[in-house]
Design an enzyme around this catalytic site. Structure first.
Site, short mmCIF file in Angstrom:
data_model
loop_
_atom_site.label_atom_id
_atom_site.label_comp_id
_atom_site.label_asym_id
_atom_site.label_seq_id
_atom_site.Cartn_x
_atom_site.Cartn_y
_atom_site.Cartn_z
N ARG A 95 10.44 -25.40 -37.46
CA ARG A 95 9.95 -26.38 -36.92
C ARG A 95 9.82 -27.28 -37.49
O ARG A 95 10.45 -28.66 -37.91
CB ARG A 95 8.67 -26.38 -35.72
CG ARG A 95 8.38 -25.06 -35.35
CD ARG A 95 10.06 -24.67 -34.06
NE ARG A 95 9.50 -23.66 -33.06
CZ ARG A 95 10.86 -22.67 -33.14
NH1 ARG A 95 11.09 -22.87 -33.75
NH2 ARG A 95 10.64 -22.14 -31.80
N ASP A 124 4.49 -24.77 -30.50
CA ASP A 124 5.58 -25.47 -30.69
C ASP A 124 5.86 -27.04 -29.99
O ASP A 124 6.44 -28.00 -30.97
CB ASP A 124 6.66 -24.82 -30.36
CG ASP A 124 7.24 -23.41 -30.88
OD1 ASP A 124 6.56 -23.74 -31.87
OD2 ASP A 124 8.10 -22.94 -30.64
#
Length: 410
Positions: A95, A124
């Site tokens: 990420r 996320d």
């Protein structure tokens, strides 16, 4: 000037639909940003063209495979990063690099907002948004699924109504995220934690119950980073790719856990990380040879905190950067070779050698040539045990000593 929004774009149904969905909901122009972190699949140019065909005004694509391997996967390897002692942070470490390119695209095209495809239940969303605002505090964040009511059924209907160039008939019951460091599978029948994973969900690993002949491999490390396999020089990306192939063929790196998510719920996750788990196994063993005892003990504490911070989306935080400095310092002497046998789901270390290690044969041996002065042991024991001895004597004096008479205790 029309507002611009950068969308994290995968090329799949949901993010393809999100381009038009965001434009319809906000009136903003959408810039698609696709980042290759070794997830495989379609060529970046194909993805770029699809984004434009779906209505994006611009499409930014980045081949970040080497960057991801060198700066993110290797950081996780040096840390021996395993969340809950099991999960090698497959999604969590990807990420930040994706976010970095989202922010680059936003600055390049003058966007004010970054959009991602995460739901409101997962980790996320936190990782993306905290990372985005850590890199560019002025940027805003939106999530079409969470904020603009974009469900999968609505996505299919929208794509068919608009005639978007994207497949809408295939419905995978699982949510899958993958990159070169590993593969994560969740949802579907896996949400019943009594259900055993079926063989068809695995892609990076073959069935460990029916392995090919055992595979012996020698990994060479310099400062904690793999630089050669069986004597052949490799880059970090090549090391991960080769170990994915070789360890994956032996069914190594399958992980099935109930995981503590950042948002407070427990979630059943199945992972495949053959290269990551084999490399971490080798790196841990080399550290046992090369790190000083107290340094190694404290590094485990630091590693656990580092792993939790990365899992929780704090890659760009001040504390994470400080922990990085400590971990990097510990790798100064993590040099040498580890020999492993890969077979039937296990990576077993069978040999170690290091010119910068702390293992001394002459101190360790019980045979001829023993350099350890055993006469020093008595004094060491007396001093080492003195505090405990004094405390025990006080307990006895005040009637609180250990009861050693089992029959009286009954």
């Amino acid at each position: 000037m029309t507002e611009r929004i950068v969308l994290a774009y995968s090329g799949g149904l949901d993010t393809s639909v999100a381009i038009g969905w965001i434009h319809d909901a906000t009136g903003a122009d959408v810039i698609a940003c696709a980042v290759d972190v070794g997830q495989g699949g379609e060529d970046l140019e194909v993805i770029r063209q699809r984004a434009l065909d779906c209505g994006a005004v611009e499409a930014y694509v980045a081949d970040a495979r080497d960057e991801f391997a060198e700066e993110y996967c290797m950081a996780a390897l040096k840390t021996n990063s395993l969340y809950m002692d099991a999960y090698p942070n497959v999604s969590a470490i990807s990420r930040p690099v994706i976010t970095k390119h989202l922010v680059k695209a936003a600055k390049k095209f003058g966007a004010t907002t970054v959009a991602h495809g995460c739901t409101g239940k997962g980790n996320d969303q936190v990782r993306f948004e905290v990372s985005i605002t850590s890199l560019a505090p002025e940027l805003k964040c939106i999530a079409p699924v969470r904020d603009l009511a974009l469900t999968r059924d609505k996505a299919i209907q929208y794509a068919e109504r608009k005639g978007l160039p994207i497949e809408t008939t295939k419905h995978n019951p699982f949510s899958i995220d993958q990159n070169v460091w590993g593969r994560a599978i969740e949802t579907g029948f896996l949400e019943d934690i009594w259900n055993e994973p079926t063989k068809d969900i695995f892609s990076y690993t073959d069935d460990p119950a029916f392995p090919p002949v055992a595979d012996e491999v020698v990994l060479t490390f310099e400062r904690g980073v793999p630089v050669a396999i069986d004597g052949r020089t490799v880059t970090p990306l090549q090391a991960i790719q080769e170990m994915n192939r070789r360890a994956g063929a032996q069914g190594i790196g399958r992980i099935d856990i109930v995981e503590d998510r950042l948002v407070g719920i427990k979630s059943r996750e199945v992972y495949e990380a053959p290269g990551a788990m084999a490399l971490i196994t080798a790196h841990q063993e080399l550290e046992r040879v090369t790190l000083e005892r107290e340094q190694a003990r404290f590094k485990r504490t630091v590693g656990d905190r580092w792993t939790e911070m990365v899992y929780d989306g704090q890659w760009f935080s001040p504390l994470k950067k400080s922990l990085d400095a400590f971990i990097e310092d510990t790798q100064r002497y993590v040099n040498g070779d580890i020999r492993m046998t890969l077979h039937g789901g296990r990576a077993t270390v069978t040999g170690r050698r290091s010119e910068t290690g702390l293992y001394d044969f002459n101190l360790a041996t019980y045979d001829e040539g023993d350099a350890f002065d055993q006469s020093s042991a008595r004094g060491f024991i007396d001093i080492y045990g003195l505090a405990a001895k004094q405390a025990a004597a006080r307990d006895v004096a005040f009637g609180n000593g250990e009861n050693l008479d089992a029959e009286d205790a009954e």
